[in-house]
Design a protein around this motif. Structure first.
Motif, PDB file in Angstrom:
ATOM      1  N   SER A   1       0.844  -1.197   0.000  1.00 43.70           N
ATOM      2  CA  SER A   1       0.000   0.000   0.000  1.00 43.70           C
ATOM      3  C   SER A   1       0.881   1.249   0.000  1.00 43.70           C
ATOM      4  O   SER A   1       2.103   1.168   0.058  1.00 43.70           O
ATOM      5  CB  SER A   1      -0.915   0.009   1.221  1.00 43.70           C
ATOM      6  N   THR A   2       0.243   2.404  -0.026  1.00 42.50           N
ATOM      7  CA  THR A   2       0.990   3.662   0.014  1.00 42.50           C
ATOM      8  C   THR A   2       1.619   3.895   1.384  1.00 42.50           C
ATOM      9  O   THR A   2       2.496   4.732   1.522  1.00 42.50           O
ATOM     10  CB  THR A   2       0.073   4.851  -0.325  1.00 42.50           C
ATOM     11  N   LEU A   3       1.186   3.153   2.393  1.00 43.31           N
ATOM     12  CA  LEU A   3       1.734   3.316   3.745  1.00 43.31           C
ATOM     13  C   LEU A   3       2.939   2.428   4.017  1.00 43.31           C
ATOM     14  O   LEU A   3       3.506   2.467   5.096  1.00 43.31           O
ATOM     15  CB  LEU A   3       0.654   3.006   4.783  1.00 43.31           C
ATOM     16  N   GLU A   4       3.329   1.640   3.025  1.00 43.61           N
ATOM     17  CA  GLU A   4       4.405   0.670   3.238  1.00 43.61           C
ATOM     18  C   GLU A   4       5.712   1.324   3.688  1.00 43.61           C
ATOM     19  O   GLU A   4       6.427   0.796   4.522  1.00 43.61           O
ATOM     20  CB  GLU A   4       4.644  -0.139   1.961  1.00 43.61           C
ATOM     21  N   HIS A   5       6.030   2.490   3.145  1.00 46.00           N
ATOM     22  CA  HIS A   5       7.298   3.141   3.477  1.00 46.00           C
ATOM     23  C   HIS A   5       7.092   4.366   4.366  1.00 46.00           C
ATOM     24  O   HIS A   5       7.885   5.294   4.339  1.00 46.00           O
ATOM     25  CB  HIS A   5       8.033   3.539   2.200  1.00 46.00           C
ATOM     26  N   SER A   6       6.035   4.341   5.160  1.00 42.08           N
ATOM     27  CA  SER A   6       5.759   5.471   6.032  1.00 42.08           C
ATOM     28  C   SER A   6       6.357   5.227   7.414  1.00 42.08           C
ATOM     29  O   SER A   6       6.689   4.113   7.783  1.00 42.08           O
ATOM     30  CB  SER A   6       4.262   5.736   6.121  1.00 42.08           C
ATOM     31  N   THR A   7       6.465   6.304   8.162  1.00 42.13           N
ATOM     32  CA  THR A   7       6.993   6.280   9.519  1.00 42.13           C
ATOM     33  C   THR A   7       5.945   6.898  10.433  1.00 42.13           C
ATOM     34  O   THR A   7       5.272   7.842  10.034  1.00 42.13           O
ATOM     35  CB  THR A   7       8.292   7.113   9.586  1.00 42.13           C
ATOM     36  N   ILE A   8       5.833   6.388  11.643  1.00 40.03           N
ATOM     37  CA  ILE A   8       4.892   6.952  12.607  1.00 40.03           C
ATOM     38  C   ILE A   8       5.672   7.416  13.826  1.00 40.03           C
ATOM     39  O   ILE A   8       6.527   6.702  14.338  1.00 40.03           O
ATOM     40  CB  ILE A   8       3.824   5.920  13.015  1.00 40.03           C
TER      41      ILE A   8
END
Length: 117
Positions: A60-67
């Motif tokens: 998904s588009t969140l695969e390379h996201s950071t929280i």
């Protein structure tokens, strides 16, 4: 009084993030040009996702996201850029704000910013 769903001990809030927004800044020639202007710095904690959460974001588009987690702050809004301790600049894609109590935390979902590096 309602309690926050998540808490972060102070020792985890050891990293500093610089927040920027779009505005005018002065270049070396003294001319105002549009660009990102540093606004403030906040401490943050890295949020680790579980294995199931990682599998859920795969592809998904969140695969390379950071929280990251920050103390609740009304000044944090979209669109802003965030420069983390790793030296990379990220765009805020989601703000999960929580102001239930005097000790509340916001979760920010960040995506690596590849424009205008």
């Amino acid at each position: 009084m309602a309690r926050s769903n998540y808490r972060y001990p102070l020792y985890r809030m050891r990293h500093k993030a610089r927040f920027s927004s779009m505005g005018n800044r002065e270049n070396a020639m003294g001319v105002n040009v549009p660009g990102f202007v540093d606004e403030f710095t906040l401490h943050y904690a890295k949020v680790n996702l579980t294995i199931m959460q990682r599998y859920g974001t795969a592809g998904s588009t969140l695969e390379h996201s950071t929280i990251i987690a920050i103390r609740h702050n009304e000044k944090v809004k979209q669109p802003m850029l965030v420069k983390l301790a790793d030296g990379n600049t990220y765009s805020i894609t989601n703000i999960s704000a929580n102001n239930d109590s005097y000790i509340s935390y916001d979760l920010l979902t960040l995506e690596l910013n590849t424009k205008g590096k």
